[in-house]
Scaffold this motif. Structure first.
Motif, PDB file in Angstrom:
ATOM      1  N   PHE A  84       1.872  16.928 -40.468  1.00 43.74           N
ATOM      2  CA  PHE A  84       0.526  16.521 -40.091  1.00 43.74           C
ATOM      3  C   PHE A  84       0.503  15.023 -39.835  1.00 43.74           C
ATOM      4  CE2 PHE A  84       0.126  20.427 -42.467  1.00 43.74           C
ATOM      5  CZ  PHE A  84      -0.762  21.158 -41.693  1.00 43.74           C
ATOM      6  N   LEU A  85       0.053  14.638 -38.655  1.00 46.09           N
ATOM      7  CA  LEU A  85      -0.054  13.244 -38.257  1.00 46.09           C
ATOM      8  C   LEU A  85      -1.542  12.909 -38.194  1.00 46.09           C
ATOM      9  CD1 LEU A  85       2.778  14.280 -37.287  1.00 46.09           C
ATOM     10  CD2 LEU A  85       2.600  12.658 -35.409  1.00 46.09           C
ATOM     11  N   ILE A  86      -1.990  12.017 -39.073  1.00 51.06           N
ATOM     12  CA  ILE A  86      -3.412  11.714 -39.182  1.00 51.06           C
ATOM     13  C   ILE A  86      -3.689  10.304 -38.673  1.00 51.06           C
ATOM     14  CG2 ILE A  86      -5.412  11.649 -40.711  1.00 51.06           C
ATOM     15  CD1 ILE A  86      -4.039  14.378 -40.638  1.00 51.06           C
ATOM     16  N   ASP A  87      -4.548  10.202 -37.678  1.00 55.90           N
ATOM     17  CA  ASP A  87      -5.003   8.911 -37.175  1.00 55.90           C
ATOM     18  C   ASP A  87      -6.042   8.385 -38.166  1.00 55.90           C
ATOM     19  OD1 ASP A  87      -6.129   6.780 -35.850  1.00 55.90           O
ATOM     20  OD2 ASP A  87      -6.537   7.866 -33.985  1.00 55.90           O
ATOM     21  N   ALA A  88      -5.704   7.293 -38.872  1.00 52.89           N
ATOM     22  CA  ALA A  88      -6.640   6.681 -39.822  1.00 52.89           C
ATOM     23  C   ALA A  88      -6.979   5.258 -39.392  1.00 52.89           C
ATOM     24  CB  ALA A  88      -6.057   6.696 -41.234  1.00 52.89           C
ATOM     25  N   SER A  89      -6.979   5.006 -38.086  1.00 51.27           N
ATOM     26  CA  SER A  89      -7.383   3.695 -37.582  1.00 51.27           C
ATOM     27  C   SER A  89      -8.901   3.562 -37.701  1.00 51.27           C
ATOM     28  CB  SER A  89      -6.923   3.518 -36.131  1.00 51.27           C
ATOM     29  OG  SER A  89      -7.445   4.551 -35.310  1.00 51.27           O
ATOM     30  N   GLY A  90      -9.395   2.350 -37.460  1.00 48.31           N
ATOM     31  CA  GLY A  90     -10.803   2.058 -37.705  1.00 48.31           C
ATOM     32  C   GLY A  90     -11.773   2.939 -36.951  1.00 48.31           C
ATOM     33  N   SER A  91     -11.408   3.391 -35.752  1.00 47.49           N
ATOM     34  CA  SER A  91     -12.331   4.205 -34.962  1.00 47.49           C
ATOM     35  C   SER A  91     -12.625   5.553 -35.618  1.00 47.49           C
ATOM     36  CB  SER A  91     -11.771   4.427 -33.555  1.00 47.49           C
ATOM     37  OG  SER A  91     -10.524   5.096 -33.610  1.00 47.49           O
ATOM     38  N   MET A  92     -11.768   5.977 -36.548  1.00 45.62           N
ATOM     39  CA  MET A  92     -12.005   7.243 -37.249  1.00 45.62           C
ATOM     40  C   MET A  92     -13.120   7.106 -38.291  1.00 45.62           C
ATOM     41  SD  MET A  92     -10.045   9.673 -36.036  1.00 45.62           S
ATOM     42  CE  MET A  92      -9.733  10.904 -37.307  1.00 45.62           C
ATOM     43  N   ALA A  98     -23.997  12.699 -41.872  1.00 45.42           N
ATOM     44  CA  ALA A  98     -23.593  12.174 -43.185  1.00 45.42           C
ATOM     45  C   ALA A  98     -22.092  11.955 -43.304  1.00 45.42           C
ATOM     46  CB  ALA A  98     -24.061  13.123 -44.280  1.00 45.42           C
ATOM     47  N   PHE A  99     -21.318  12.355 -42.269  1.00 49.67           N
ATOM     48  CA  PHE A  99     -19.867  12.349 -42.410  1.00 49.67           C
ATOM     49  C   PHE A  99     -19.185  11.576 -41.290  1.00 49.67           C
ATOM     50  CE2 PHE A  99     -21.476  16.307 -44.289  1.00 49.67           C
ATOM     51  CZ  PHE A  99     -21.067  16.116 -45.604  1.00 49.67           C
ATOM     52  N   LYS A 100     -17.975  11.086 -41.613  1.00 47.22           N
ATOM     53  CA  LYS A 100     -17.161  10.360 -40.655  1.00 47.22           C
ATOM     54  C   LYS A 100     -16.067  11.261 -40.099  1.00 47.22           C
ATOM     55  CE  LYS A 100     -17.809   5.983 -43.146  1.00 47.22           C
ATOM     56  NZ  LYS A 100     -17.124   4.877 -43.862  1.00 47.22           N
ATOM     57  N   LYS A 101     -15.493  10.824 -38.984  1.00 45.54           N
ATOM     58  CA  LYS A 101     -14.381  11.582 -38.404  1.00 45.54           C
ATOM     59  C   LYS A 101     -13.232  11.731 -39.391  1.00 45.54           C
ATOM     60  CE  LYS A 101     -15.045  10.467 -33.506  1.00 45.54           C
ATOM     61  NZ  LYS A 101     -14.486   9.750 -32.343  1.00 45.54           N
ATOM     62  N   ILE A 102     -12.944  10.688 -40.164  1.00 44.84           N
ATOM     63  CA  ILE A 102     -11.826  10.766 -41.091  1.00 44.84           C
ATOM     64  C   ILE A 102     -12.092  11.809 -42.172  1.00 44.84           C
ATOM     65  CG2 ILE A 102     -12.637   8.935 -42.632  1.00 44.84           C
ATOM     66  CD1 ILE A 102      -9.002   9.629 -41.462  1.00 44.84           C
ATOM     67  N   ASP A 103     -13.373  12.045 -42.521  1.00 45.46           N
ATOM     68  CA  ASP A 103     -13.710  13.101 -43.474  1.00 45.46           C
ATOM     69  C   ASP A 103     -13.344  14.461 -42.905  1.00 45.46           C
ATOM     70  OD1 ASP A 103     -14.861  11.243 -45.288  1.00 45.46           O
ATOM     71  OD2 ASP A 103     -16.749  11.293 -44.173  1.00 45.46           O
ATOM     72  N   TYR A 104     -13.764  14.706 -41.670  1.00 45.09           N
ATOM     73  CA  TYR A 104     -13.449  15.987 -41.031  1.00 45.09           C
ATOM     74  C   TYR A 104     -11.934  16.143 -40.903  1.00 45.09           C
ATOM     75  CZ  TYR A 104     -14.263  20.028 -37.983  1.00 45.09           C
ATOM     76  OH  TYR A 104     -14.307  21.303 -37.455  1.00 45.09           O
ATOM     77  N   HIS A 211      -8.438  16.847 -31.091  1.00 45.40           N
ATOM     78  CA  HIS A 211      -9.194  15.668 -30.679  1.00 45.40           C
ATOM     79  C   HIS A 211     -10.595  15.754 -31.281  1.00 45.40           C
ATOM     80  CE1 HIS A 211     -11.138  13.363 -27.052  1.00 45.40           C
ATOM     81  NE2 HIS A 211     -11.181  12.658 -28.170  1.00 45.40           N
ATOM     82  N   LEU A 212     -10.881  14.905 -32.265  1.00 38.88           N
ATOM     83  CA  LEU A 212     -12.174  14.935 -32.947  1.00 38.88           C
ATOM     84  C   LEU A 212     -13.199  14.071 -32.228  1.00 38.88           C
ATOM     85  CD1 LEU A 212     -11.246  14.698 -36.752  1.00 38.88           C
ATOM     86  CD2 LEU A 212     -11.410  16.712 -35.284  1.00 38.88           C
ATOM     87  N   MET A 213     -14.385  14.644 -32.039  1.00 36.30           N
ATOM     88  CA  MET A 213     -15.497  13.883 -31.468  1.00 36.30           C
ATOM     89  C   MET A 213     -16.777  14.227 -32.214  1.00 36.30           C
ATOM     90  SD  MET A 213     -14.973  13.578 -27.356  1.00 36.30           S
ATOM     91  CE  MET A 213     -16.120  12.197 -27.358  1.00 36.30           C
ATOM     92  N   GLY A 214     -17.621  13.216 -32.416  1.00 38.62           N
ATOM     93  CA  GLY A 214     -18.925  13.457 -33.006  1.00 38.62           C
ATOM     94  C   GLY A 214     -19.860  14.070 -31.981  1.00 38.62           C
ATOM     95  N   LYS A 215     -20.779  14.892 -32.460  1.00 47.80           N
ATOM     96  CA  LYS A 215     -21.755  15.469 -31.538  1.00 47.80           C
ATOM     97  C   LYS A 215     -22.594  14.370 -30.900  1.00 47.80           C
ATOM     98  CE  LYS A 215     -25.014  19.319 -31.167  1.00 47.80           C
ATOM     99  NZ  LYS A 215     -25.992  18.605 -30.307  1.00 47.80           N
ATOM    100  N   ASN A 216     -22.836  13.279 -31.649  1.00 45.35           N
ATOM    101  CA  ASN A 216     -23.608  12.175 -31.066  1.00 45.35           C
ATOM    102  C   ASN A 216     -22.830  11.480 -29.947  1.00 45.35           C
ATOM    103  OD1 ASN A 216     -21.737  10.953 -32.753  1.00 45.35           O
ATOM    104  ND2 ASN A 216     -23.239   9.920 -34.046  1.00 45.35           N
ATOM    105  N   GLU A 217     -21.504  11.533 -30.000  1.00 48.00           N
ATOM    106  CA  GLU A 217     -20.692  11.005 -28.891  1.00 48.00           C
ATOM    107  C   GLU A 217     -20.779  11.925 -27.678  1.00 48.00           C
ATOM    108  OE1 GLU A 217     -16.712   8.861 -30.086  1.00 48.00           O
ATOM    109  OE2 GLU A 217     -16.920  10.729 -31.226  1.00 48.00           O
ATOM    110  N   LEU A 218     -20.749  13.222 -27.933  1.00 47.44           N
ATOM    111  CA  LEU A 218     -20.759  14.194 -26.840  1.00 47.44           C
ATOM    112  C   LEU A 218     -22.105  14.244 -26.137  1.00 47.44           C
ATOM    113  CD1 LEU A 218     -18.786  17.053 -28.626  1.00 47.44           C
ATOM    114  CD2 LEU A 218     -17.964  15.651 -26.721  1.00 47.44           C
ATOM    115  N   ASP A 219     -23.187  14.002 -26.895  1.00 42.58           N
ATOM    116  CA  ASP A 219     -24.537  14.114 -26.330  1.00 42.58           C
ATOM    117  C   ASP A 219     -25.193  12.770 -26.051  1.00 42.58           C
ATOM    118  OD1 ASP A 219     -24.178  16.819 -26.694  1.00 42.58           O
ATOM    119  OD2 ASP A 219     -25.388  16.924 -28.530  1.00 42.58           O
ATOM    120  N   LEU A 220     -24.633  11.684 -26.605  1.00 45.14           N
ATOM    121  CA  LEU A 220     -25.268  10.368 -26.569  1.00 45.14           C
ATOM    122  C   LEU A 220     -26.746  10.495 -26.991  1.00 45.14           C
ATOM    123  CD1 LEU A 220     -24.347   7.436 -25.893  1.00 45.14           C
ATOM    124  CD2 LEU A 220     -25.564   7.680 -23.737  1.00 45.14           C
TER     125      LEU A 220
END
Length: 295
Positions: A84-92, A98-104, A211-220
C-alpha cells in the motif's frame, strides 16, 4: 438504518482494526464466499491460538483432545504481496464535511489490508510524506497487520510529495508476485506522481490507483465568494463559485479524462473515488486485480 459501508459510519469508528473488519464483513455479505476464500488452501500445521485470530479457523477436535485452542493453518498456494502506497502530502488534508482525504485513505487502506490478509497475502506499507518515505516491508501474519494498522493511524499529512531520491525503498526486488495499491489525490506540482507511476509500471507490477476527491471538489459547492488555499504551497486564490462553477466543471471533466488516459497508457487500473462513496467498488477492484496477479 445506515449502511455499514457509509463513510460517515465507518469513519466515526475510532478503532481502525474494528472499522476494517466492519467494512470487509459488510462487503462480503451476500457475496459468494468461495470468491473470497477460494480453493488453493492446503493444510500446513497447527499453532496455538492468539488473541485476534479468526475463530473460524479454530480446530475443535484438537480442543477436545488437548483442552487447548489451536488454529489450523493453511498454506495459500497463490498468495501474493500487496503493498500500500499512501500519499500523505499536505494536499491530503483537504476537508469535505467532517473528514479529510487522509482519513478516508487510512480507512480504505486498512480495509483492503484486512481483506488481503484474510486471503493469505503479505501486506506492506509505504507512506509518502513531507519529502520522505516511511516503509514497512511486506509480511503475512496477524501481528504484522496490527503494526500496519498502527502506522496508518499515526499518519499526519503534511509537506510536499516524496522526492525521487527516497524511492529506492520501494524497489525491493522481491520475487513474489506483487500488487501495488496507490491511494492519492493525484495532486502534483509538475509530473512527480506520474514519474513514480512510470517507474512502478515498468517493474511489471500490477498497479491500482485510487484517486480520492472530495464531493465539494467535484461539485464546487461553495457559496458566493471563497478563498481557496493550496495546502502544499500556501498560495491562495479568490473565486466566485456561482460564476466560476460551469467553467470549473468543464475543466475538471477534461482533467479527469486526461488522467484516465494517462493511466490507461501505463496499463494502470484507475478508479476515482468520491469521499461520500462506499469503498465497496475499491474492494471489488482489489479482488479483480489480485486475480490477475495470481494468474
Amino acid at each position: 438504518m445506515q449502511k455499514l459501508a457509509d463513510p460517515k459510519t465507518f469513519l466515526a469508528i475510532k478503532d481502525l482494526s474494528l472499522a476494517a473488519r466492519t467494512i470487509v464483513d459488510g462487503f462480503m455479505t451476500g457475496l459468494n464466499k468461495s470468491s473470497i476464500k477460494g480453493p488453493g488452501l492446503e493444510f500446513s500445521q497447527y499453532r496455538s491460538y492468539q488473541p485476534g485470530d479468526d475463530l473460524r479457523w479454530l480446530d475443535w477436535k484438537m480442543y477436545g483432545r488437548s483442552d487447548r485452542y489451536y488454529i489450523r493453518e493453511s498454506e495459500v498456494e497463490t498468495n501474493i504481496s500487496v503493498r500500500f502506497l499512501i500519499d500523505a502530502s499536505g494536499s491530503m488534508n483537504h476537508q469535505d464535511g467532517a473528514f479529510k482525504k487522509i482519513d478516508y485513505a487510512r480507512y480504505l487502506a486498512a480495509a483492503l489490508a484486512y481483506l488481503a490478509n484474510s486471503q493469505g497475502d503479505a501486506t506492506g506499507l509505504y507512506i509518502f510524506q513531507d519529502g520522505g518515505l516511511f516503509s514497512l516491508a511486506s509480511r503475512q501474519d496477524f501481528q504484522h497487520l496490527n503494526r500496519l494498522f498502527f502506522h496508518l493511524e499515526s499518519i499526519i499529512a503534511g509537506g510536499q510529495f516524496t522526492r525521487p531520491v527516497n524511492y529506492k525503498d520501494i524497489y525491493t526486488g522481491s520475487r513474489k508476485k506483487e500488487l501495488l495499491i496507490f491511494i492519492t489525490d493525484l495532486y502534483q506540482k509538475n509530473t512527480e506522481i506520474l514519474d513514480l507511476l512510470d517507474t512502478l509500471s515498468a517493474l511489471k507490477n500490477e498497479v491500482i490507483v485510487f484517486h480520492l476527491m472530495g464531493k465539494n471538489e467535484l461539485d464546487l459547492d461553495f457559496k458566493g465568494f471563497s478563498v481557496l488555499e493550496d495546502l502544499e504551497t500556501g498560495e491562495t486564490v479568490k473565486i466566485d463559485a456561482s460564476t466560476s462553477r460551469k467553467q470549473y466543471l468543464e475543466d475538471l471533466s477534461i482533467h479527469l479524462n486526461d488522467l484516465r488516459t494517462e493511466m490507461l497508457d501505463r496499463h494502470i487500473h484507475y478508479r476515482m473515488i468520491s469521499m461520500d462513496e462506499s469503498p465497496d467498488q475499491a474492494l471489488r477492484d482489489f479482488l479483480n486485480q489480485r486475480n490477475k496477479v495470481r494468474g
